[in-house]
Design a protein around this motif. Structure first.
Motif, PDB file in Angstrom:
ATOM      1  N   PRO A  90       0.622  -1.280   0.525  1.00  0.00           N
ATOM      2  CA  PRO A  90      -0.220   0.165   0.042  1.00  0.00           C
ATOM      3  C   PRO A  90       0.853   1.363   0.274  1.00  0.00           C
ATOM      4  O   PRO A  90       2.073   1.486   0.059  1.00  0.00           O
ATOM      5  CB  PRO A  90      -0.294  -0.188   1.571  1.00  0.00           C
ATOM      6  CG  PRO A  90       0.553  -0.980   2.624  1.00  0.00           C
ATOM      7  CD  PRO A  90       1.081  -1.863   1.423  1.00  0.00           C
ATOM      8  N   PHE A  91       0.278   2.723   0.075  1.00  0.00           N
ATOM      9  CA  PHE A  91       1.040   3.358   0.200  1.00  0.00           C
ATOM     10  C   PHE A  91       1.218   4.280   1.656  1.00  0.00           C
ATOM     11  O   PHE A  91       2.546   5.088   1.283  1.00  0.00           O
ATOM     12  CB  PHE A  91       0.189   4.629  -1.328  1.00  0.00           C
ATOM     13  CG  PHE A  91      -1.406   5.970   0.651  1.00  0.00           C
ATOM     14  CD1 PHE A  91      -0.370   6.724   1.316  1.00  0.00           C
ATOM     15  CD2 PHE A  91      -2.079   4.905   0.252  1.00  0.00           C
ATOM     16  CE1 PHE A  91      -1.438   7.249   2.606  1.00  0.00           C
ATOM     17  CE2 PHE A  91      -3.155   5.671   1.717  1.00  0.00           C
ATOM     18  CZ  PHE A  91      -2.377   6.107   2.331  1.00  0.00           C
ATOM     19  N   VAL A 144      -1.117  -5.758 -10.386  1.00  0.00           N
ATOM     20  CA  VAL A 144      -1.406  -6.844  -9.621  1.00  0.00           C
ATOM     21  C   VAL A 144      -2.908  -7.766 -10.175  1.00  0.00           C
ATOM     22  O   VAL A 144      -2.520  -8.692  -9.819  1.00  0.00           O
ATOM     23  CB  VAL A 144      -2.859  -6.279  -9.063  1.00  0.00           C
ATOM     24  CG1 VAL A 144      -3.330  -7.007  -7.666  1.00  0.00           C
ATOM     25  CG2 VAL A 144      -2.199  -4.940  -7.968  1.00  0.00           C
ATOM     26  N   VAL A 148      -0.992  -6.164   1.524  1.00  0.00           N
ATOM     27  CA  VAL A 148      -1.060  -4.780   2.410  1.00  0.00           C
ATOM     28  C   VAL A 148      -1.893  -4.412   1.836  1.00  0.00           C
ATOM     29  O   VAL A 148      -1.388  -3.448   0.830  1.00  0.00           O
ATOM     30  CB  VAL A 148       0.042  -5.178   3.171  1.00  0.00           C
ATOM     31  CG1 VAL A 148      -0.418  -3.918   4.320  1.00  0.00           C
ATOM     32  CG2 VAL A 148       0.931  -5.971   3.321  1.00  0.00           C
ATOM     33  N   GLU A 162     -13.123   1.905   8.499  1.00  0.00           N
ATOM     34  CA  GLU A 162     -11.850   2.732   8.606  1.00  0.00           C
ATOM     35  C   GLU A 162     -11.858   4.448   8.278  1.00  0.00           C
ATOM     36  O   GLU A 162     -12.324   4.499   6.305  1.00  0.00           O
ATOM     37  CB  GLU A 162     -10.504   1.722   7.820  1.00  0.00           C
ATOM     38  CG  GLU A 162      -9.341   2.662   7.608  1.00  0.00           C
ATOM     39  CD  GLU A 162      -8.616   1.262   6.934  1.00  0.00           C
ATOM     40  OE1 GLU A 162      -8.535   0.800   6.057  1.00  0.00           O
ATOM     41  OE2 GLU A 162      -7.453   0.929   7.755  1.00  0.00           O
ATOM     42  N   PHE A 167      -9.077   6.182   8.057  1.00  0.00           N
ATOM     43  CA  PHE A 167      -7.445   7.191   7.368  1.00  0.00           C
ATOM     44  C   PHE A 167      -7.497   7.961   7.229  1.00  0.00           C
ATOM     45  O   PHE A 167      -6.928   8.580   6.347  1.00  0.00           O
ATOM     46  CB  PHE A 167      -7.630   6.109   6.017  1.00  0.00           C
ATOM     47  CG  PHE A 167      -6.117   5.368   5.910  1.00  0.00           C
ATOM     48  CD1 PHE A 167      -5.790   4.526   7.135  1.00  0.00           C
ATOM     49  CD2 PHE A 167      -5.494   5.431   4.994  1.00  0.00           C
ATOM     50  CE1 PHE A 167      -4.542   3.816   6.706  1.00  0.00           C
ATOM     51  CE2 PHE A 167      -3.913   4.051   4.961  1.00  0.00           C
ATOM     52  CZ  PHE A 167      -3.863   4.089   5.615  1.00  0.00           C
TER      53      PHE A 167
END
Ligand code: NAD
Length: 490
Positions: free
Chosen positions: A149-150, A210, A225, A383, A385
């Motif tokens: 992930p970033f 991906v 992740v 979430e 974030f």
């Protein structure tokens, strides 16, 4: 002209087959730093072919020889920590100190993976029957890949990659397309490792890359992740294709503050956990659970501590909190705050209109605290974030544990208390994979698995440590009997 980042395949830098590129943006000022290929299956397939071709010779390289590359890897990263951390801060928005802290975690994983000659050792039982021995050996699974992930452009790749190559697998790293420059620089340094071509590859891109990983027959194991929705997709499609999958997802981490907790220490730790990395951390405490006794002691001080966090460009030394990653992310966080208010929450600290001189084009949000979050409502279960801390209330320890266990995520949960009995009950009863006792960010060291339960994880073996070793190896059991040359009998 803005640089277009390249892939690292079979020991060389290669331009992507993809004609489309995405801007890599500094979220602190909106500046375009570079461009990254949007991704192509052809790139991924070329990397998988190279990794597959390199796999046989690499698995036959003794573990003691393989780890020599990891010792060099560690020293290369150590010698370039500041340079890599600055790239990380510029593309992710986190502070320079936070970027450097990531590097420490990455190095710890390399150190643990250097123990592979011991970690891979076999088990042996002599005389399971008369004259028969049985043993189990661990062998590499073939070629692995990670999709990351970033929010940790450095660290997360190292939860997997050092273990994968140390155990004799070849590997492909797929960085986040939002922060691809940090890993690109790391791979430029890795050229100095002189690894055999194809052992370690990096391919940029988003969904198409991906999907290439999920479908490529040469890839046997995938570590992911990211958000839970994508984690579930990776787990479903990858395992349907017969691959081994570990997929870590999102989180909503509660912290229970009991009335007997140490006031100053708790407030500082909880505020750092909630607002560090602008709340974009899968172990960020995004909910505080208070009782009617602890609320008057802790809530005003938490608001004060949050208010004192200086926001801005992460390379400035006095800055404690950077921006969120994209304008879309900022809009999403603002919408969730509105929803929390509509559900009866009180915005006890409003950081929505923060003004950062020089950062007018950045995606900044100041710390926000929503008091009185509704049980079962959006803020309880979503979430966010971003730098938003929700506050909820429980009658007592049992009620708090019920409230925590009602959530869909199970990444981490913490309790702050002086009571050993309360802490013991909490760690025993709470349904989460990482538990903190007077700890704000319950991040396991590299020699422990990074656990995570419920919607926060799909799979069985987790990242880091022995789990990563098991994930990237398959066991072979040998049962052995030898003809006795002297008695001429078995
Ligand atoms: P994300 O799910 O959007 O992206 C993660 C990776 O998946 C990226 O490499 C991206 O290219 C790829 N991806 C995105 N959408 C895809 C799709 N539709 N199909 C295939 N691939 C896709 O996550 P993010 O926004 O980069 O990172 C933030 C998330 O990661 C948060 O939910 C956070 O909690 C989670 N996270 C979890 C942990 C953990 O250990 N559990 C650690 C860090 C971050």
């Amino acid at each position: 002209m803005t640089q277009i980042l390249k892939n690292f395949i079979n020991g060389t830098w290669q331009s992507s087959h993809s004609k489309e590129t995405l801007d890599v943006i500094n979220p602190a000022n909106g500046q375009v730093l570079s461009k990254v290929p949007a991704g192509s299956k052809d790139d991924l397939n070329a990397a998988a072919d190279a990794a597959h071709k390199a796999a046989k010779a690499w698995r036959n390289t003794p573990a003691n020889d393989r780890i020599q590359y990891l010792f060099k890897m560690k020293s290369l990263l150590e010698n370039h920590t500041d340079e890599i951390a600055e790239i990380c801060t510029n593309e992710s928005g986190k502070t320079f100190a936070e970027s450097k802290a990531e590097m420490v975690r990455a190095l710890e994983n390399i150190e643990v993976a250097c123990g592979i000659p011991v970690l891979m050792q076999s088990e042996f039982s002599e005389d399971i029957a008369r004259g028969i021995d049985e043993f189990m050996i661990r062998q590499p699974i073939g070629t692995g890949a990670c999709i990351v992930p970033f929010n940790f452009p450095i660290m997360i790749t190292f939860w997997f990659m050092p273990y994968a190559i140390a155990t004799g697998n070849t590997y492909i790293v797929k960085p986040s397309e939002k922060v691809p420059a940090t890993m690109t620089r790391i791979f430029e340094l890795f050229e100095q490792l002189n690894l055999p071509p194809g052992v370690l590859n990096m391919v940029h891109g988003g969904k198409e890359t991906v999907d290439g990983i999920l479908d490529n027959p040469h890839i046997q194991a995938i570590s992911f992740v990211g958000s839970s929705q994508v984690a579930h997709y990776i787990y479903s499609r990858g395992s349907a294709n017969g691959k081994r999958i570990q997929a870590q997802g999102g989180a909503k981490n509660p912290i229970l503050i009991m009335p007997d907790a140490d006031v100053e220490g708790t407030v500082k730790i909880v505020a750092d956990s909630a607002f560090g990395c602008a709340g974009q951390r899968c172990l960020a405490s995004s909910l505080v659970v208070l009782t009617k006794e602890s609320a008057p002691i802790f809530l005003p001080k938490l608001i004060e501590a949050a208010q004192s966090k200086k926001c801005g460009y992460g390379m400035n030394e006095d800055v404690a909190m950077g921006p969120v990653i994209t304008p879309e992310s900022k809009t999403r966080v603002l919408e969730l705050i509105e929803q929390g208010i509509a559900e009866g929450g009180n915005l006890a600290l409003d950081g929505r209109n923060i003004n950062i001189p020089g950062g007018e084009k950045g995606y900044f949000l100041g710390p926000c605290i929503i008091d009185n979050v509704k049980r079962g409502g959006t803020i309880h279960n979503t979430e966010i974030f971003g730098p938003v801390l929700g506050v909820m209330y429980a009658e007592d320890l049992d009620d708090a544990i019920d409230l925590i266990n009602a959530a869909e995520y199970g990444n981490a949960a913490s309790i702050f208390t002086h009571s050993g009995a309360a802490a013991r009950k909490f760690r025993h009863d709470v349904m989460a994979g990482n538990i903190g006792v007077n700890i704000g960010v319950a991040a396991p060291m590299a020699h422990f698995p990074f656990s995570g339960w419920k919607k926060s994880f799909y799979g069985d073996l987790h990242a880091q440590s022995r789990h990563a070793v098991e994930f990237y190896t398959q066991t072979k059991v040998v049962i052995e009997r030898w003809h006795n040359e002297w008695t001429r009998k078995f």
